[in-house]
Design a protein around this motif. Structure first.
Motif, PDB file in Angstrom:
ATOM      1  N   ALA A   1      21.186  12.748 -15.981  1.00 26.47           N
ATOM      2  CA  ALA A   1      20.643  11.610 -16.721  1.00 26.47           C
ATOM      3  C   ALA A   1      19.708  10.785 -15.846  1.00 26.47           C
ATOM      4  O   ALA A   1      18.625  10.375 -16.271  1.00 26.47           O
ATOM      5  N   MET A   2      20.121  10.546 -14.586  1.00 25.09           N
ATOM      6  CA  MET A   2      19.276   9.799 -13.666  1.00 25.09           C
ATOM      7  C   MET A   2      17.957  10.529 -13.423  1.00 25.09           C
ATOM      8  O   MET A   2      16.879   9.932 -13.441  1.00 25.09           O
ATOM      9  N   ASP A   3      18.042  11.854 -13.219  1.00 22.65           N
ATOM     10  CA  ASP A   3      16.834  12.646 -12.994  1.00 22.65           C
ATOM     11  C   ASP A   3      15.871  12.534 -14.184  1.00 22.65           C
ATOM     12  O   ASP A   3      14.663  12.345 -14.016  1.00 22.65           O
ATOM     13  N   SER A   4      16.437  12.659 -15.376  1.00 19.82           N
ATOM     14  CA  SER A   4      15.596  12.636 -16.581  1.00 19.82           C
ATOM     15  C   SER A   4      14.949  11.273 -16.791  1.00 19.82           C
ATOM     16  O   SER A   4      13.764  11.179 -17.130  1.00 19.82           O
ATOM     17  N   LEU A   5      15.726  10.201 -16.581  1.00 24.20           N
ATOM     18  CA  LEU A   5      15.196   8.857 -16.797  1.00 24.20           C
ATOM     19  C   LEU A   5      14.117   8.503 -15.781  1.00 24.20           C
ATOM     20  O   LEU A   5      13.084   7.930 -16.123  1.00 24.20           O
ATOM     21  N   LEU A   6      14.343   8.857 -14.517  1.00 23.30           N
ATOM     22  CA  LEU A   6      13.339   8.563 -13.506  1.00 23.30           C
ATOM     23  C   LEU A   6      12.109   9.443 -13.658  1.00 23.30           C
ATOM     24  O   LEU A   6      10.996   9.040 -13.332  1.00 23.30           O
ATOM     25  N   ALA A   7      12.310  10.658 -14.186  1.00 26.57           N
ATOM     26  CA  ALA A   7      11.175  11.546 -14.424  1.00 26.57           C
ATOM     27  C   ALA A   7      10.201  10.932 -15.431  1.00 26.57           C
ATOM     28  O   ALA A   7       9.001  11.202 -15.401  1.00 26.57           O
ATOM     29  N   ALA A   8      10.739  10.094 -16.321  1.00 31.12           N
ATOM     30  CA  ALA A   8       9.880   9.432 -17.304  1.00 31.12           C
ATOM     31  C   ALA A   8       8.883   8.496 -16.624  1.00 31.12           C
ATOM     32  O   ALA A   8       7.852   8.150 -17.195  1.00 31.12           O
ATOM     33  N   PHE A   9       9.194   8.088 -15.373  1.00 30.36           N
ATOM     34  CA  PHE A   9       8.282   7.238 -14.617  1.00 30.36           C
ATOM     35  C   PHE A   9       7.453   8.058 -13.637  1.00 30.36           C
ATOM     36  O   PHE A   9       6.804   7.526 -12.751  1.00 30.36           O
ATOM     37  N   GLY A  10       7.495   9.394 -13.793  1.00 30.57           N
ATOM     38  CA  GLY A  10       6.685  10.261 -12.947  1.00 30.57           C
ATOM     39  C   GLY A  10       7.262  10.470 -11.565  1.00 30.57           C
ATOM     40  O   GLY A  10       6.543  10.772 -10.615  1.00 30.57           O
ATOM     41  N   LEU A  11       8.598  10.318 -11.439  1.00 33.10           N
ATOM     42  CA  LEU A  11       9.238  10.467 -10.146  1.00 33.10           C
ATOM     43  C   LEU A  11       9.960  11.801 -10.060  1.00 33.10           C
ATOM     44  O   LEU A  11      10.489  12.303 -11.048  1.00 33.10           O
ATOM     45  N   THR A  12       9.975  12.356  -8.848  1.00 34.89           N
ATOM     46  CA  THR A  12      10.724  13.582  -8.603  1.00 34.89           C
ATOM     47  C   THR A  12      11.942  13.233  -7.784  1.00 34.89           C
ATOM     48  O   THR A  12      11.828  12.607  -6.734  1.00 34.89           O
ATOM     49  N   VAL A  13      13.115  13.634  -8.236  1.00 42.01           N
ATOM     50  CA  VAL A  13      14.365  13.239  -7.600  1.00 42.01           C
ATOM     51  C   VAL A  13      14.996  14.443  -6.928  1.00 42.01           C
ATOM     52  O   VAL A  13      15.003  15.541  -7.470  1.00 42.01           O
ATOM     53  N   VAL A  14      15.530  14.229  -5.742  1.00 44.88           N
ATOM     54  CA  VAL A  14      16.268  15.279  -5.033  1.00 44.88           C
ATOM     55  C   VAL A  14      17.740  14.934  -5.087  1.00 44.88           C
ATOM     56  O   VAL A  14      18.137  13.825  -4.760  1.00 44.88           O
ATOM     57  N   SER A  15      18.582  15.863  -5.522  1.00 46.84           N
ATOM     58  CA  SER A  15      20.024  15.625  -5.570  1.00 46.84           C
ATOM     59  C   SER A  15      20.599  15.929  -4.197  1.00 46.84           C
ATOM     60  O   SER A  15      20.446  17.028  -3.691  1.00 46.84           O
ATOM     61  N   GLN A  16      21.273  14.951  -3.627  1.00 44.98           N
ATOM     62  CA  GLN A  16      21.879  15.128  -2.310  1.00 44.98           C
ATOM     63  C   GLN A  16      23.311  14.622  -2.378  1.00 44.98           C
ATOM     64  O   GLN A  16      23.669  13.598  -1.833  1.00 44.98           O
ATOM     65  N   GLY A  17      24.154  15.322  -3.057  1.00 51.20           N
ATOM     66  CA  GLY A  17      25.522  14.869  -3.234  1.00 51.20           C
ATOM     67  C   GLY A  17      25.681  14.238  -4.590  1.00 51.20           C
ATOM     68  O   GLY A  17      24.771  14.244  -5.399  1.00 51.20           O
ATOM     69  N   ARG A  18      26.852  13.683  -4.849  1.00 52.98           N
ATOM     70  CA  ARG A  18      27.152  13.165  -6.172  1.00 52.98           C
ATOM     71  C   ARG A  18      27.663  11.748  -6.091  1.00 52.98           C
ATOM     72  O   ARG A  18      28.039  11.262  -5.038  1.00 52.98           O
ATOM     73  N   PHE A  19      27.706  11.103  -7.249  1.00 48.97           N
ATOM     74  CA  PHE A  19      28.329   9.786  -7.313  1.00 48.97           C
ATOM     75  C   PHE A  19      29.811   9.944  -6.973  1.00 48.97           C
ATOM     76  O   PHE A  19      30.430  10.939  -7.288  1.00 48.97           O
ATOM     77  N   SER A  20      30.365   8.943  -6.348  1.00 46.73           N
ATOM     78  CA  SER A  20      31.783   9.010  -6.027  1.00 46.73           C
ATOM     79  C   SER A  20      32.412   7.669  -6.294  1.00 46.73           C
ATOM     80  O   SER A  20      31.732   6.656  -6.387  1.00 46.73           O
ATOM     81  N   GLY A  21      33.760   7.647  -6.326  1.00 45.86           N
ATOM     82  CA  GLY A  21      34.459   6.393  -6.537  1.00 45.86           C
ATOM     83  C   GLY A  21      34.721   6.130  -8.002  1.00 45.86           C
ATOM     84  O   GLY A  21      34.233   6.819  -8.881  1.00 45.86           O
ATOM     85  N   SER A  22      35.499   5.085  -8.252  1.00 44.74           N
ATOM     86  CA  SER A  22      35.922   4.803  -9.623  1.00 44.74           C
ATOM     87  C   SER A  22      35.192   3.619 -10.224  1.00 44.74           C
ATOM     88  O   SER A  22      35.508   3.202 -11.317  1.00 44.74           O
ATOM     89  N   ALA A  23      34.252   3.025  -9.487  1.00 45.06           N
ATOM     90  CA  ALA A  23      33.549   1.846 -10.003  1.00 45.06           C
ATOM     91  C   ALA A  23      32.054   2.089  -9.970  1.00 45.06           C
ATOM     92  O   ALA A  23      31.346   1.602  -9.107  1.00 45.06           O
TER      93      ALA A  23
END
Length: 207
Positions: A32-54
């Motif tokens: 979802a983050m990749d898709s939303l930021l792509a709408a602004f013409g940005l390329t995102v690199v995934s380097q791990g995942r979200f963690s934690g419960s908050a």
């Protein structure tokens, strides 16, 4: 990235965070983050995942540039966008000389901050916005007025004031985070009234 597009991205960040955090799966949040930021013409690199419960407390930090280059991290930690040396700095914020730290007949900014005891820069932003709007009554609150509040209180200004205001909004404490109109949310008002104002006030040390 054009300045107008950058401003649009900053203003959209609270909504982006809200949409991303609605997904329970880490993988879906990343997509979802990749898709939303792509709408602004940005390329995102995934380097791990979200963690934690908050997730609301974990707002990804990233940098933006018209040259979109990506780089993998061997440790796989965090998510980032990398930009070249042609980096755009924040605007030069202007002190609003019409704002007094001690408005007549009203609580001073220093006294208000002493009473609310903000623990971090997000809470400082929230407290300053609350004081400007509800105590000093100098609305509409703008980025320049928030900057003025930091200067009047002799607090360190965040490295990215616009980013910190947007991040504070992503915690649902601010309803609007536009550069010319920063407004409190109900959650933000409750945070100040029912949590921060109930903190024990630190005694003033004698000289």
């Amino acid at each position: 990235m054009a300045n107008e597009q950058f401003e649009s991205l900053i203003e959209a960040m609270p909504r982006i965070a809200e949409v991303v955090n609605a997904f329970e799966s880490d993988a879906l949040r990343e997509k979802a983050m990749d898709s939303l930021l792509a709408a602004f013409g940005l390329t995102v690199v995934s380097q791990g995942r979200f963690s934690g419960s908050a997730p609301h407390d974990q707002v990804p930090s990233f940098e933006v540039n018209s040259e979109q280059t990506t780089e993998s991290d061997a440790n796989g930690a965090g998510r980032r966008l990398k930009r070249s040396a042609n980096r755009r700095s924040e605007p030069n914020w202007i002190i609003d000389r019409s704002i007094s730290a001690r408005p007549e007949g009203k609580e001073s900014l220093t006294d208000f901050l002493r009473r609310t005891q903000p623990k971090n820069q997000n809470e400082q932003v929230l407290a300053i916005v609350y004081w400007l709007d509800k105590v000093a009554e100098v609305g509409p609150v703008t980025y320049d007025k928030v900057f003025t509040g930091f200067r009047l209180a002799e607090l360190k200004v965040p490295g990215s004031l616009a980013g910190k205001i947007s991040q504070t909004g992503s915690k649902t404490w601010l309803r609007d985070t536009k550069s010319n109109n920063v407004t409190l949310s109900v959650n933000g008002e409750d945070k100040v009234l029912h949590e921060m104002m109930k903190r024990p006030t630190k005694p003033v040390e004698a000289d």
